[in-house]
Design an enzyme around this catalytic site. Structure first.
Site, PDB file in Angstrom:
ATOM      1  N   CYS A   1       0.842  -1.193   0.000  1.00  0.00           N
ATOM      2  CA  CYS A   1       0.000   0.000   0.000  1.00  0.00           C
ATOM      3  C   CYS A   1       0.882   1.251   0.000  1.00  0.00           C
ATOM      4  O   CYS A   1       1.779   1.379   0.817  1.00  0.00           O
ATOM      5  CB  CYS A   1      -0.905  -0.001   1.230  1.00  0.00           C
ATOM      6  SG  CYS A   1      -1.939   1.451   1.388  1.00  0.00           S
TER       7      CYS A   1
ATOM      8  N   GLU B   1      -4.910  -8.213  -3.168  1.00  0.00           N
ATOM      9  CA  GLU B   1      -5.031  -8.347  -1.709  1.00  0.00           C
ATOM     10  C   GLU B   1      -4.175  -7.287  -1.053  1.00  0.00           C
ATOM     11  O   GLU B   1      -3.088  -6.966  -1.537  1.00  0.00           O
ATOM     12  CB  GLU B   1      -4.580  -9.751  -1.282  1.00  0.00           C
ATOM     13  CG  GLU B   1      -4.757 -10.046   0.204  1.00  0.00           C
ATOM     14  CD  GLU B   1      -3.482  -9.868   1.033  1.00  0.00           C
ATOM     15  OE1 GLU B   1      -3.486 -10.220   2.218  1.00  0.00           O
ATOM     16  OE2 GLU B   1      -2.474  -9.353   0.489  1.00  0.00           O
TER      17      GLU B   1
ATOM     18  N   ARG C   1      -7.363 -12.387  11.278  1.00  0.00           N
ATOM     19  CA  ARG C   1      -6.577 -11.650  10.288  1.00  0.00           C
ATOM     20  C   ARG C   1      -7.502 -11.094   9.209  1.00  0.00           C
ATOM     21  O   ARG C   1      -8.033 -11.833   8.395  1.00  0.00           O
ATOM     22  CB  ARG C   1      -5.537 -12.581   9.653  1.00  0.00           C
ATOM     23  CG  ARG C   1      -4.603 -11.910   8.641  1.00  0.00           C
ATOM     24  CD  ARG C   1      -3.723 -12.943   7.975  1.00  0.00           C
ATOM     25  NE  ARG C   1      -2.705 -12.346   7.122  1.00  0.00           N
ATOM     26  CZ  ARG C   1      -1.527 -11.896   7.536  1.00  0.00           C
ATOM     27  NH1 ARG C   1      -1.218 -11.988   8.807  1.00  0.00           N
ATOM     28  NH2 ARG C   1      -0.660 -11.368   6.692  1.00  0.00           N
TER      29      ARG C   1
ATOM     30  N   ARG D   1      -8.110  -8.765   5.889  1.00  0.00           N
ATOM     31  CA  ARG D   1      -7.440  -8.195   4.736  1.00  0.00           C
ATOM     32  C   ARG D   1      -8.502  -7.762   3.721  1.00  0.00           C
ATOM     33  O   ARG D   1      -9.590  -8.356   3.652  1.00  0.00           O
ATOM     34  CB  ARG D   1      -6.488  -9.215   4.081  1.00  0.00           C
ATOM     35  CG  ARG D   1      -5.251  -9.509   4.916  1.00  0.00           C
ATOM     36  CD  ARG D   1      -4.358  -8.293   5.029  1.00  0.00           C
ATOM     37  NE  ARG D   1      -3.106  -8.557   5.721  1.00  0.00           N
ATOM     38  CZ  ARG D   1      -2.921  -8.415   7.027  1.00  0.00           C
ATOM     39  NH1 ARG D   1      -3.939  -8.054   7.803  1.00  0.00           N
ATOM     40  NH2 ARG D   1      -1.742  -8.638   7.563  1.00  0.00           N
TER      41      ARG D   1
END
Length: 417
Positions: A165, A203, A249, A251
């Site tokens: 990112c 992702e 987790r 995402r």
């Protein structure tokens, strides 16, 4: 003959005075050729693969072997790892590429669904090593370089990318394709524009949704939908714990379809009905002493947590019970400190590494790299060829394989006849 060359290849990789310039890139060309020498993709690697093979042999093997490699028979097979745990599908249902591949989480998921990876790219050398010993293929390096992009074949079905990112400088602009220049997403978008795959599967961290007050995600979606012409449904935050992994987790997943396919609807997979906990991935045998915290390190963690609690903060170490699920495995020490476990099976408290204090008698230890691998959905035959510090980083950076596989399966239902 093959044994001789196998030894030579090990020597090449460990030889700091390696006379083969840019060996990793050349090994990527050769191994990609080997995996695709029975389909149309081989033409993208064939010429360079033969040239690089002869160059390597000339430097490391006796002249008597040179004649073994000719354009007519190109017996490069001895460059291939004979025994790898995850062999490419010989009769694939679809083809995909693996960008920012890490250690192959996307690849593992899509191979499980019958796919064939025709190109992989990962710049980190240690991650490349892990990828190669498991899949028999060295990923290409820096995808921002044109010399790497030129090897990407045509006519693959799915582009997969767990891209990092980055913020975009879009103040006062429309936030389109050109405004992403200088970011890694631009390179992904450029490849999509050139190759026009049927589907894309991206992702990223959950924080992408709010990154730069939402402008980063807005720009990404604008590029994919308007500049590149893909149907892109709203992204989805997917949690690994909903797909059979005992790890919390989250995402963000972004999928898209080429508009000529006339796909106008997509549903992300629903969570599976499966109760899991850390006990499902816990080591069955006694764990090495090196994973147990020292008394001094444990006291440091306790005091650190107490200081934060006195200020009303929730920071600090956490111990995961056997019937609980783990926190997200992430890079850095905090990823391990928030995933400590109780394990009182230890009997030998003799330190095996340099520590301050003694090995704690409370049975508190870090999770092992293998436990982290299981938390991400990697099977036990996945080879971990690197030191623990690198292994934690690699699995922390990876994707949750079952969640990726479930989502990819929904994509394939729409694009594979």
């Amino acid at each position: 003959m093959s044994n001789t060359l196998a030894i030579s290849l090990d020597k090449i990789r460990s030889d700091r005075k390696n006379p083969i310039a840019d060996f990793d890139n050349k090994d990527a060309v050769i191994t990609h050729f080997l995996h695709n020498n029975k389909n149309g993709v081989s033409k993208f690697f064939r010429k360079d693969a033969i040239a690089y093979t002869n160059e390597i042999i000339e430097n490391y093997v006796s002249d008597g072997l040179i004649e073994y490699f000719t354009e007519s028979n190109y017996k490069l097979e001895i460059f291939q790892n004979i025994e790898i745990p995850f062999v490419p599908n010989q009769k694939p249902k679809f083809k995909f590429i693996d960008l920012f591949a890490g250690i192959g989480g996307f690849r593992l998921a899509l191979q499980n669904l019958g796919g064939k990876c025709v190109f992989s790219s990962e710049w980190d050398k240690k991650a490349q090593k892990t990828y190669r010993v498991n899949f028999g293929e060295t990923p290409f390096g820096d995808i921002t370089k044109e010399r790497v992009k030129k090897y990407i074949p045509d006519d693959f079905d799915v582009l997969c990318a767990g891209f990092p990112c980055q913020a975009f400088s879009i103040a006062g602009k429309r936030g389109g394709f050109e405004d992403t220049r200088g970011t890694l997403f631009f390179d992904v978008a450029e490849i999509i524009k050139r190759k026009q795959p049927k589907a894309i599967f991206l992702e990223n961290v959950k924080g992408l949704k709010s990154h730069d007050k939402g402008k980063t995600l807005e720009t990404i979606l604008n590029v994919l939908r308007n500049d590149l012409g893909y149907f892109v449904p709203d992204p989805k935050i997917v949690n690994a714990k909903d797909f059979g992994l005992p790890q919390n987790r989250e995402r963000i997943y972004i999928v898209g379809f080429r508009k000529d396919l006339q796909i106008s609807d997509f549903e992300y997979p629903k969570p599976i009905d499966k109760t899991v906990s850390f006990s499902d991935v816990k080591e069955k045998d006694v764990v090495e002493t090196k994973y147990y915290l020292s008394t001094q390190y444990l006291q440091t963690l306790i005091k650190h947590k107490e200081r934060h609690e006195s200020k009303g903060n929730g920071f600090g170490y956490e111990i995961i019970q056997d019937d609980e699920i783990a926190n997200a495995v992430v890079c850095g020490g905090m990823g391990r400190e928030r995933n400590l476990v109780f394990d009182d099976r230890i009997t030998d408290f003799t330190p095996t590494t340099k520590i301050k204090g003694k090995v704690n008698r409370n049975g508190i230890r870090k999770m092992t790299p293998r436990e982290w691998a299981r938390l991400q959905g990697f099977p036990d035959n996945f080879i971990i060829p690197v030191a623990d510090a690198s292994a934690y980083k690699q699995f922390g950076n990876s994707v949750a394989v079952p969640a990726i596989e479930a989502t990819a399966n929904e994509i394939l239902k729409l694009i594979v006849e």
